[in-house]
Design a protein around this motif. Structure first.
Motif, mmCIF file in Angstrom:
data_model
loop_
_atom_site.group_PDB
_atom_site.id
_atom_site.type_symbol
_atom_site.label_atom_id
_atom_site.label_comp_id
_atom_site.label_asym_id
_atom_site.label_seq_id
_atom_site.Cartn_x
_atom_site.Cartn_y
_atom_site.Cartn_z
ATOM 1 N N LEU A 79 11.379 38.377 -5.246
ATOM 2 C CA LEU A 79 12.570 37.564 -4.992
ATOM 3 C C LEU A 79 12.325 36.109 -5.385
ATOM 4 O O LEU A 79 13.166 35.478 -6.041
ATOM 5 N N VAL A 80 11.166 35.580 -5.017
ATOM 6 C CA VAL A 80 10.863 34.174 -5.287
ATOM 7 C C VAL A 80 10.622 33.933 -6.776
ATOM 8 O O VAL A 80 11.194 33.018 -7.380
ATOM 9 N N VAL A 81 9.761 34.759 -7.390
ATOM 10 C CA VAL A 81 9.363 34.521 -8.783
ATOM 11 C C VAL A 81 10.464 34.933 -9.757
ATOM 12 O O VAL A 81 10.892 34.146 -10.607
ATOM 13 N N VAL A 82 10.922 36.186 -9.641
ATOM 14 C CA VAL A 82 11.922 36.698 -10.586
ATOM 15 C C VAL A 82 13.307 36.122 -10.289
ATOM 16 O O VAL A 82 14.088 35.842 -11.203
ATOM 17 N N GLY A 83 13.596 35.918 -9.004
ATOM 18 C CA GLY A 83 14.922 35.453 -8.631
ATOM 19 C C GLY A 83 15.110 33.954 -8.685
ATOM 20 O O GLY A 83 16.247 33.477 -8.821
ATOM 21 N N GLU A 84 14.004 33.183 -8.596
ATOM 22 C CA GLU A 84 14.141 31.723 -8.513
ATOM 23 C C GLU A 84 13.329 30.986 -9.580
ATOM 24 O O GLU A 84 13.880 30.191 -10.352
ATOM 25 N N ASP A 85 12.014 31.230 -9.655
ATOM 26 C CA ASP A 85 11.173 30.493 -10.606
ATOM 27 C C ASP A 85 11.512 30.806 -12.061
ATOM 28 O O ASP A 85 11.728 29.902 -12.873
ATOM 29 N N MET A 86 11.517 32.080 -12.406
ATOM 30 C CA MET A 86 11.683 32.456 -13.810
ATOM 31 C C MET A 86 13.025 32.019 -14.395
ATOM 32 O O MET A 86 13.064 31.485 -15.520
ATOM 33 N N PRO A 87 14.155 32.200 -13.702
ATOM 34 C CA PRO A 87 15.413 31.727 -14.290
ATOM 35 C C PRO A 87 15.412 30.227 -14.572
ATOM 36 O O PRO A 87 15.949 29.787 -15.596
ATOM 37 N N MET A 88 14.797 29.442 -13.686
ATOM 38 C CA MET A 88 14.765 27.999 -13.909
ATOM 39 C C MET A 88 13.885 27.639 -15.105
ATOM 40 O O MET A 88 14.269 26.838 -15.974
ATOM 41 N N VAL A 89 12.688 28.222 -15.178
ATOM 42 C CA VAL A 89 11.772 27.892 -16.271
ATOM 43 C C VAL A 89 12.323 28.388 -17.608
ATOM 44 O O VAL A 89 12.201 27.707 -18.639
ATOM 45 N N GLU A 90 12.944 29.555 -17.618
ATOM 46 C CA GLU A 90 13.529 30.063 -18.860
ATOM 47 C C GLU A 90 14.712 29.204 -19.306
ATOM 48 O O GLU A 90 14.907 28.976 -20.507
ATOM 49 N N ALA A 91 15.487 28.686 -18.351
ATOM 50 C CA ALA A 91 16.572 27.767 -18.693
ATOM 51 C C ALA A 91 16.012 26.445 -19.208
ATOM 52 O O ALA A 91 16.565 25.831 -20.134
ATOM 53 N N GLN A 92 14.910 26.001 -18.609
ATOM 54 C CA GLN A 92 14.236 24.783 -19.066
ATOM 55 C C GLN A 92 13.763 24.947 -20.508
ATOM 56 O O GLN A 92 13.898 24.031 -21.333
ATOM 57 N N GLN A 93 13.218 26.121 -20.839
ATOM 58 C CA GLN A 93 12.762 26.387 -22.207
ATOM 59 C C GLN A 93 13.912 26.262 -23.202
ATOM 60 O O GLN A 93 13.778 25.630 -24.257
ATOM 61 N N LEU A 94 15.051 26.840 -22.874
ATOM 62 C CA LEU A 94 16.215 26.756 -23.760
ATOM 63 C C LEU A 94 16.675 25.314 -23.921
ATOM 64 O O LEU A 94 17.056 24.886 -25.015
ATOM 65 N N ASN A 95 16.626 24.549 -22.840
ATOM 66 C CA ASN A 95 17.057 23.153 -22.912
ATOM 67 C C ASN A 95 16.117 22.318 -23.771
ATOM 68 O O ASN A 95 16.543 21.395 -24.474
ATOM 69 N N LEU A 96 14.819 22.633 -23.719
ATOM 70 C CA LEU A 96 13.856 21.895 -24.542
ATOM 71 C C LEU A 96 14.076 22.153 -26.031
ATOM 72 O O LEU A 96 13.712 21.318 -26.867
ATOM 73 N N GLU A 97 14.649 23.298 -26.370
ATOM 74 C CA GLU A 97 14.984 23.547 -27.770
ATOM 75 C C GLU A 97 16.108 22.623 -28.228
ATOM 76 O O GLU A 97 16.190 22.255 -29.399
ATOM 77 N N ARG A 154 5.462 42.469 -2.117
ATOM 78 C CA ARG A 154 6.080 42.699 -3.429
ATOM 79 C C ARG A 154 7.560 42.328 -3.413
ATOM 80 O O ARG A 154 8.067 41.700 -4.352
ATOM 81 N N ARG A 155 8.249 42.712 -2.360
ATOM 82 C CA ARG A 155 9.678 42.410 -2.264
ATOM 83 C C ARG A 155 9.909 40.901 -2.203
ATOM 84 O O ARG A 155 10.761 40.360 -2.928
ATOM 85 N N GLU A 156 9.145 40.210 -1.365
ATOM 86 C CA GLU A 156 9.351 38.777 -1.184
ATOM 87 C C GLU A 156 8.948 37.974 -2.415
ATOM 88 O O GLU A 156 9.678 37.073 -2.849
ATOM 89 N N LEU A 157 7.791 38.288 -2.992
ATOM 90 C CA LEU A 157 7.333 37.518 -4.148
ATOM 91 C C LEU A 157 8.185 37.791 -5.379
ATOM 92 O O LEU A 157 8.397 36.897 -6.208
#
Length: 355
Positions: A289-307, A284-287
Motif C-alpha cells: 500500500l505504501v510503496v505501490v500506492g504512494e511512493d511509486m506513483p509520485m516518483v514515476e510522475a516526477q520522472q515524467l515531469n523531469l522529461e 506485505r499488505r501494508e508495505l
C-alpha cells in the motif's frame, strides 16, 4: 547512459533462483539466471552466440543451459560445451559470464572486472539471519530512474506528507497543534553517508502505530546509512512508556535502464515473531500500500515531469542534506571511474542553493 561497473548490483531474491531460467535486465544488459542440476547459481548474457536467441527461453541441462532454438549448450562459465552435430566448440561461441554471490536472501552480480569482485563489498545485513528479527522481502519494478527512487528513501521528510494517512504523522503540518521537535545530524565517511532524524512526541499514522505497538505519541528515530551503488540501510525506532519496537530495512535500487528500476526491499521486525499477532501477510499488505500506492506513483510522475523540465535545478531545503551528501559521493565515484554521472544527480551538483 553510463553505469558504475566495479560494484555489486542486487539482481534478484534468492527465492527466485531455480532450474527455470530467469531473464532480468541490469544496467541495460540482458542477463539470464539459473540453477544447475547440482544447485550452482549462474548468470550469463541472455543470448546464444549462434543466432542471438535469448537463453532464458531455453532449459537447464545438467550443469548448463540449452538454447531452445538450435540446442547450443553453455556452462556456468559461459563456455559453449555442446553444438549439435559437431565435435568442436570454437572459443568464439563462448559468451560472457559474471561473478555472482547469494547473500542475505539476495542474488548479487558484479558487472566489472572479475578480478575485482570482492564479496566482502556486498552490503552487510546480519538482521536478515538473526533470530531476533523476522524478515520479509520485496521486489518492485519502478518506471523511473534509480536515483529518483533512491532519493525518495533518502528524504524521510516526505513521510509526513505523502504518507500522512499510512506511516506518517501530522507533526510537520502547519495546522498541527501539539508540541514536538526534530533533531537531525549526518556525516560522510568515505563512500558511505549516514544521517539521523529524531522527532519527539509525534503522533503516528495508522500503519506506523501498528509497527510501534502503541496509539500514543512516540519518539521516532530513523537512523540511515547509504552505500554505493545505491543501498539505503534504515533503522526505525519507536519509543514511549508503552513500547520500544524497531524495524531494520534495506532499500536497494538497481538500474534496469535509464528510466526503469528494480527496487528490492527487506523489512525485518523485532515484534510479531510468532507470525500470529502481526503476520508476514500484514507486512506485505501494508508495505505494498505504501510503496505501490504512494511512493511509486509520485516518483514515476516526477520522472515524467523531469522529461519536460530537463535542466531545471532543485531548490534544496535543510532536510535535504542527506540527499546532497549522497549525490556528492556518487559524483565522486563516477568521476573516479571516468564516467558521467546521471543527469538526475549532476543537474543539482553545481551552484545548488538551499532554501
Amino acid at each position: 547512459m553510463e553505469f558504475l561497473d566495479d560494484v555489486w548490483y542486487c539482481c534478484a531474491l534468492s527465492t527466485e533462483m531455480s532450474k527455470q531460467p530467469l531473464r532480468r535486465v541490469i544496467c541495460e544488459i540482458p542477463l539470464v539466471f539459473f540453477k544447475t542440476e547440482s544447485g550452482q547459481t549462474c548468470v550469463l548474457e541472455d543470448r546464444c552466440s549462434h543466432r542471438q536467441a535469448p537463453l532464458s527461453h531455453g532449459e537447464v541441462i545438467g550443469e548448463g543451459i540449452q538454447c531452445a532454438y538450435h540446442g547450443f549448450v553453455f556452462g556456468g562459465s559461459g563456455r559453449c560445451t555442446r553444438i549439435p552435430h559437431q565435435d568442436r566448440q570454437p572459443a568464439a561461441a563462448d559468451i560472457r559470464a559474471f561473478p555472482i554471490e547469494e547473500r542475505w536472501g539476495y542474488v548479487w552480480v558484479w558487472l566489472g572486472g572479475a578480478d575485482n569482485a570482492d564479496p566482502d563489498k556486498i552490503p552487510h545485513m546480519p538482521w536478515m539471519e538473526s533470530e531476533d528479527f523476522r524478515p520479509v522481502c520485496f521486489h518492485f519494478h519502478v518506471k523511473a530512474n534509480f536515483q529518483l527512487m533512491a532519493d525518495n528513501l533518502l528524504d524521510v521528510s516526505h513521510t509526513d506528507f505523502l504518507h500522512k494517512n499510512t506511516i506518517g504523522s501530522q507533526a510537520s503540518h502547519a495546522d498541527f497543534k501539539g508540541e514536538t521537535k526534530v533533531e537531525m545530524s549526518g556525516e560522510i565517511e568515505g563512500d558511505r553517508v549516514t544521517a539521523r532524524r529524531k522527532i519527539f512526541n509525534t503522533p503516528l499514522g495508522k500503519i506506523a502505530a501498528g509497527w510501534a505497538q502503541t496509539e500514543k505519541p512516540v519518539n521516532r528515530t530513523n537512523t540511515m546509512m547509504w552505500e554505493a551503488p545505491n543501498t539505503v540501510h534504515s533503522f526505525l525506532e519507536f519509543e514511549n512508556d508503552e513500547t520500544n519496537s524497531s524495524v531494520h530495512m534495506e532499500h536497494i535500487m538497481t538500474p534496469e535502464t535509464r528510466n526503469t528500476t528494480h527496487y528490492f526491499m527487506n523489512w525485518c521486525r523485532n515484534f510479531g515473531l510468532d507470525n500470529k499477532s502481526y503476520t508476514d501477510d500484514d507486512v506485505r499488505r501494508e508495505l505494498t500500500l505504501v510503496v505501490v500506492g504512494e511512493d511509486m506513483p509520485m516518483v514515476e510522475a516526477q520522472q515524467l515531469n523531469l522529461e519536460d523540465f530537463p535542466y531545471i535545478r532543485d531548490v534544496a531545503a535543510k532536510q535535504d542534506q542527506f540527499v546532497m551528501n549522497v549525490h556528492r559521493c556518487l559524483i565522486s565515484l563516477y568521476e573516479k571511474a571516468g564516467k558521467q554521472a546521471p543527469r538526475e544527480i549532476a543537474r543539482n551538483h553545481a551552484q545548488r542553493k538551499s532554501a
